[in-house]
Structure formats: C-alpha cells, structure tokens
Design a protein around this motif. Structure first.
Motif, PDB file in Angstrom:
ATOM      1  N   GLU A   1       0.832  -1.214   0.000  1.00  0.00           N
ATOM      2  CA  GLU A   1       0.000   0.000   0.000  1.00  0.00           C
ATOM      3  C   GLU A   1       0.860   1.254   0.000  1.00  0.00           C
ATOM      4  O   GLU A   1       0.588   2.215  -0.735  1.00  0.00           O
ATOM      5  N   LEU A   2       1.914   1.257   0.818  1.00  0.00           N
ATOM      6  CA  LEU A   2       2.810   2.409   0.875  1.00  0.00           C
ATOM      7  C   LEU A   2       3.443   2.685  -0.480  1.00  0.00           C
ATOM      8  O   LEU A   2       3.434   3.816  -0.968  1.00  0.00           O
ATOM      9  N   PHE A   3       3.990   1.644  -1.120  1.00  0.00           N
ATOM     10  CA  PHE A   3       4.712   1.873  -2.369  1.00  0.00           C
ATOM     11  C   PHE A   3       3.775   2.188  -3.532  1.00  0.00           C
ATOM     12  O   PHE A   3       4.154   2.926  -4.440  1.00  0.00           O
ATOM     13  N   GLU A   4       2.552   1.670  -3.490  1.00  0.00           N
ATOM     14  CA  GLU A   4       1.619   2.047  -4.553  1.00  0.00           C
ATOM     15  C   GLU A   4       1.250   3.520  -4.433  1.00  0.00           C
ATOM     16  O   GLU A   4       1.236   4.245  -5.430  1.00  0.00           O
ATOM     17  N   ILE A   5       0.980   3.981  -3.214  1.00  0.00           N
ATOM     18  CA  ILE A   5       0.575   5.379  -3.051  1.00  0.00           C
ATOM     19  C   ILE A   5       1.762   6.313  -3.336  1.00  0.00           C
ATOM     20  O   ILE A   5       1.586   7.427  -3.853  1.00  0.00           O
ATOM     21  N   LEU A   6       2.989   5.872  -3.034  1.00  0.00           N
ATOM     22  CA  LEU A   6       4.180   6.653  -3.394  1.00  0.00           C
ATOM     23  C   LEU A   6       4.344   6.717  -4.909  1.00  0.00           C
ATOM     24  O   LEU A   6       4.667   7.775  -5.463  1.00  0.00           O
ATOM     25  N   THR A   7       4.116   5.596  -5.575  1.00  0.00           N
ATOM     26  CA  THR A   7       4.236   5.559  -7.040  1.00  0.00           C
ATOM     27  C   THR A   7       3.203   6.463  -7.688  1.00  0.00           C
ATOM     28  O   THR A   7       3.512   7.190  -8.646  1.00  0.00           O
ATOM     29  N   TRP A   8       1.984   6.458  -7.167  1.00  0.00           N
ATOM     30  CA  TRP A   8       0.942   7.348  -7.703  1.00  0.00           C
ATOM     31  C   TRP A   8       1.358   8.805  -7.549  1.00  0.00           C
ATOM     32  O   TRP A   8       1.118   9.622  -8.428  1.00  0.00           O
ATOM     33  N   SER A   9       1.995   9.137  -6.417  1.00  0.00           N
ATOM     34  CA  SER A   9       2.478  10.498  -6.206  1.00  0.00           C
ATOM     35  C   SER A   9       3.597  10.836  -7.188  1.00  0.00           C
ATOM     36  O   SER A   9       3.612  11.910  -7.800  1.00  0.00           O
ATOM     37  N   GLN A  10       4.536   9.908  -7.357  1.00  0.00           N
ATOM     38  CA  GLN A  10       5.651  10.092  -8.291  1.00  0.00           C
ATOM     39  C   GLN A  10       5.153  10.346  -9.706  1.00  0.00           C
ATOM     40  O   GLN A  10       5.723  11.143 -10.454  1.00  0.00           O
ATOM     41  N   LEU A  11       4.047   9.688 -10.074  1.00  0.00           N
ATOM     42  CA  LEU A  11       3.474   9.835 -11.413  1.00  0.00           C
ATOM     43  C   LEU A  11       2.547  11.046 -11.539  1.00  0.00           C
ATOM     44  O   LEU A  11       2.012  11.309 -12.606  1.00  0.00           O
TER      45      LEU A  11
ATOM     46  N   ASP B   1      17.770   4.715   0.228  1.00  0.00           N
ATOM     47  CA  ASP B   1      18.969   5.521   0.044  1.00  0.00           C
ATOM     48  C   ASP B   1      19.888   4.871  -0.995  1.00  0.00           C
ATOM     49  O   ASP B   1      20.482   5.560  -1.840  1.00  0.00           O
ATOM     50  N   ASN B   2      19.986   3.548  -0.952  1.00  0.00           N
ATOM     51  CA  ASN B   2      20.803   2.830  -1.936  1.00  0.00           C
ATOM     52  C   ASN B   2      20.223   2.979  -3.341  1.00  0.00           C
ATOM     53  O   ASN B   2      20.973   3.086  -4.323  1.00  0.00           O
ATOM     54  N   MET B   3      18.884   2.992  -3.456  1.00  0.00           N
ATOM     55  CA  MET B   3      18.237   3.215  -4.757  1.00  0.00           C
ATOM     56  C   MET B   3      18.626   4.580  -5.325  1.00  0.00           C
ATOM     57  O   MET B   3      18.851   4.716  -6.530  1.00  0.00           O
ATOM     58  N   VAL B   4      18.713   5.584  -4.446  1.00  0.00           N
ATOM     59  CA  VAL B   4      19.141   6.919  -4.877  1.00  0.00           C
ATOM     60  C   VAL B   4      20.608   6.867  -5.332  1.00  0.00           C
ATOM     61  O   VAL B   4      20.954   7.366  -6.414  1.00  0.00           O
ATOM     62  N   GLN B   5      21.451   6.245  -4.508  1.00  0.00           N
ATOM     63  CA  GLN B   5      22.890   6.169  -4.821  1.00  0.00           C
ATOM     64  C   GLN B   5      23.146   5.451  -6.147  1.00  0.00           C
ATOM     65  O   GLN B   5      24.056   5.810  -6.892  1.00  0.00           O
ATOM     66  N   LYS B   6      22.343   4.432  -6.456  1.00  0.00           N
ATOM     67  CA  LYS B   6      22.533   3.633  -7.674  1.00  0.00           C
ATOM     68  C   LYS B   6      21.786   4.198  -8.884  1.00  0.00           C
ATOM     69  O   LYS B   6      21.810   3.623  -9.965  1.00  0.00           O
ATOM     70  N   GLY B   7      21.086   5.327  -8.694  1.00  0.00           N
ATOM     71  CA  GLY B   7      20.440   5.992  -9.823  1.00  0.00           C
ATOM     72  C   GLY B   7      19.078   5.463 -10.231  1.00  0.00           C
ATOM     73  O   GLY B   7      18.606   5.747 -11.334  1.00  0.00           O
ATOM     74  N   PHE B   8      18.422   4.696  -9.344  1.00  0.00           N
ATOM     75  CA  PHE B   8      17.083   4.180  -9.656  1.00  0.00           C
ATOM     76  C   PHE B   8      15.966   5.020  -9.053  1.00  0.00           C
ATOM     77  O   PHE B   8      14.802   4.816  -9.369  1.00  0.00           O
ATOM     78  N   LEU B   9      16.313   5.943  -8.186  1.00  0.00           N
ATOM     79  CA  LEU B   9      15.329   6.783  -7.506  1.00  0.00           C
ATOM     80  C   LEU B   9      15.909   8.178  -7.381  1.00  0.00           C
ATOM     81  O   LEU B   9      17.036   8.342  -6.895  1.00  0.00           O
ATOM     82  N   THR B  10      15.167   9.177  -7.854  1.00  0.00           N
ATOM     83  CA  THR B  10      15.667  10.551  -7.724  1.00  0.00           C
ATOM     84  C   THR B  10      15.504  11.019  -6.284  1.00  0.00           C
ATOM     85  O   THR B  10      14.613  10.558  -5.561  1.00  0.00           O
ATOM     86  N   ILE B  11      16.346  11.935  -5.881  1.00  0.00           N
ATOM     87  CA  ILE B  11      16.254  12.471  -4.525  1.00  0.00           C
ATOM     88  C   ILE B  11      14.924  13.194  -4.332  1.00  0.00           C
ATOM     89  O   ILE B  11      14.341  13.178  -3.242  1.00  0.00           O
ATOM     90  N   GLU B  12      14.413  13.821  -5.413  1.00  0.00           N
ATOM     91  CA  GLU B  12      13.125  14.512  -5.327  1.00  0.00           C
ATOM     92  C   GLU B  12      12.002  13.532  -4.997  1.00  0.00           C
ATOM     93  O   GLU B  12      11.131  13.819  -4.166  1.00  0.00           O
TER      94      GLU B  12
END
Length: 196
Positions: free
Chosen positions: A116-126, A150-161
């Motif tokens: 539920e958390l990641f779906e609602i985060l994804t909807w926000s991201q989109l 944090d590792n996702m950000v470091q590896k370029g899969f997630l923007t800091i924004e």
C-alpha cells in the motif's frame, strides 16, 4: 499548510510482538480524534489496524473503513465504524482509500502494508495525487527500508526529489507537522497527462 481533514493509515493486520508499536498506534488514534481528523483505513478489527480504529472510536472520533467483499468476514470486519465501504477488489479498495484521504501514514506492518505504501508513493511520483505520505518509524522499525531507498538513490534508480516524497519521523507530532508543511513536487514533464 495542508488541511488534513482525513488521513489514511496503512498498518499491520497482526499485532506483532512489540508493545511499543501498539502503544503508538493507539496514541495516533487518540490524536486523530482530538484533532477531528477522520481515520480512513482497511476496515478490520484485528491487528495494529484494529487498535488505531478502536482508539479513534473510543475518543469519539470518526472512522471510515474500506474493505473488499471477500474479506468481509465476521472475525475480520469492524462492525462499530462510523462508515463501512465495501468494494469488489483490493484495487478498488486502494482507490477508495486514496479518494477519501487528504494524506497517508504508514505504521509497522508486513507485505500488505508495504504494498500500500509503495503504490501510493508511485501514484504520487506519477503525479496522480499530490498528498503528503508519512512513515512513522516506530523504534527504528523502518531503518533497513530507508537504507534500501537511500541505496536506490545512490545507484540511480530513484531521484532524490521522489525520495523526499516520503516524509519520515519517529514521533507522531513530528510526522503530522511535516505532513501539514508538505509541498508537492511538480508533475513530471515526461508524463503529459493532458495530451490525447
């Protein structure tokens, strides 16, 4: 400041084995009732979710439960809610919970809570909603998850924004304050929803 008239809470359908989590769930319920913020949640009387709802109700607050038909069993569904909404599917349940809520708080839980958390985060991201999303990190419960993000950000899969779309605090008051002060990021330029 965001007007939080209703908050959707994602959390476990089990009690777990850490009494601090139950205590924080009940404190959150009491605060929502005192602040006249409607609780929107999964509609069950069991687990951490049942504790949040019970606390809101015992403090004379309003609770809207949203539950799919197949889970509407006597031993699961909370029959003392202000309002119970029954849906055909889990997806419809999440859509309704999002529609009814001005913001979201995630407490400790398992697979369903994370989903539920990641779906609602994804909807926000989109850019599908611009509501604040809070994570209550009770006793460091989500430290490892935050390390993964944090590792996702470091590896370029997630923007800091997009990482900053998740508001994190280990206190209820601190988290509510961050949610009220939340400013959404602009809709992504690559996703032009106005084009036909």
């Amino acid at each position: 400041m965001n007007a939080l008239k209703s908050i959707c809470v994602f959390c476990g359908s089990s009690d777990g084995n850490d009494g601090t989590i139950i205590s924080e769930a009940e404190k959150l319920g009491k605060l929502l009732a005192e602040e006249e913020i409607t609780l929107v949640y999964g509609g069950a009387k069991i687990g951490v979710m049942g504790k949040v709802a019970g606390s809101v109700l015992s403090n004379k607050g309003k609770v809207i439960g949203v539950i799919p038909e197949f889970l509407k069993l006597k031993e699961v569904v909370h029959d003392g809610l202000s309002e119970l909404v029954v849906t055909d599917s889990m997806h419809q349940r999440k859509m309704k919970m999002q529609e009814y809520s001005d913001g979201f708080i995630t407490l400790p839980g398992g697979f369903g809570t994370l989903e539920e958390l990641f779906e609602i985060l994804t909807w926000s991201q989109l850019g599908l909603h611009q509501k604040p999303i809070g994570l209550l990190n009770v006793g460091g419960f989500y430290d490892d998850l935050l390390g993964l993000l944090d590792n996702m950000v470091q590896k370029g899969f997630l923007t800091i924004e997009n990482y900053k779309l998740l508001l994190v605090d280990d206190t209820i008051d601190g988290l509510i304050r961050k949610m009220k002060e939340f400013r959404p990021i602009p809709k992504p330029k690559w996703l032009n929803l106005d084009k036909t």
